[in-house]
Design a protein around this motif. Structure first.
Motif, short mmCIF file in Angstrom:
data_model
loop_
_atom_site.label_atom_id
_atom_site.label_comp_id
_atom_site.label_asym_id
_atom_site.label_seq_id
_atom_site.Cartn_x
_atom_site.Cartn_y
_atom_site.Cartn_z
N ASP A 53 24.00 -57.86 -29.09
CA ASP A 53 25.44 -57.97 -28.84
C ASP A 53 26.32 -57.73 -30.06
N VAL A 54 25.70 -57.42 -31.18
CA VAL A 54 26.46 -57.20 -32.41
C VAL A 54 27.04 -55.78 -32.39
N PHE A 71 37.56 -52.52 -40.47
CA PHE A 71 37.42 -53.98 -40.37
C PHE A 71 38.16 -54.53 -39.16
N LEU A 72 39.31 -53.98 -38.85
CA LEU A 72 40.03 -54.44 -37.66
C LEU A 72 39.25 -54.12 -36.39
N LYS A 73 38.69 -52.95 -36.29
CA LYS A 73 37.92 -52.57 -35.10
C LYS A 73 36.69 -53.47 -34.95
N LYS A 118 37.82 -57.06 -33.90
CA LYS A 118 38.19 -57.12 -32.48
C LYS A 118 36.95 -57.06 -31.60
N ALA A 119 36.00 -56.20 -31.94
CA ALA A 119 34.79 -56.07 -31.13
C ALA A 119 33.97 -57.36 -31.18
#
Length: 75
Positions: A25-26, A66-68, A71-72
């Protein structure tokens, strides 16, 4: 992976498969780093799949990566 060192992407897919088996799930992003070392033609000819082209030196796409990932991870 470091676009200037083939050894860093030659093993990448095997490393990704290994991580996905351990932590399915990472979220994983393939980041082509050191874009500042390449010409536009060289960038167009990168044959390895990647999600982002980045440069830590110029900060190109660093924040976006880093934002993507953040959020994921929160989904």
């Amino acid at each position: 992976f470091d676009v200037s060192r083939p050894s860093t992407y030659e093993q990448m897919e095997a490393d990704i498969e290994y991580v996905q088996k351990l932590l399915p799930d990472v979220p994983i992003l393939r980041v082509a780093n050191k874009a500042d070392l390449l010409t536009e033609d060289q960038i167009a000819n990168i044959s390895v799949p990647y999600d982002f082209l980045s440069s830590a030196k110029t900060s190109q796409n660093v924040e976006e990566i880093f934002l993507k990932l953040t959020k994921a991870m929160l989904q």
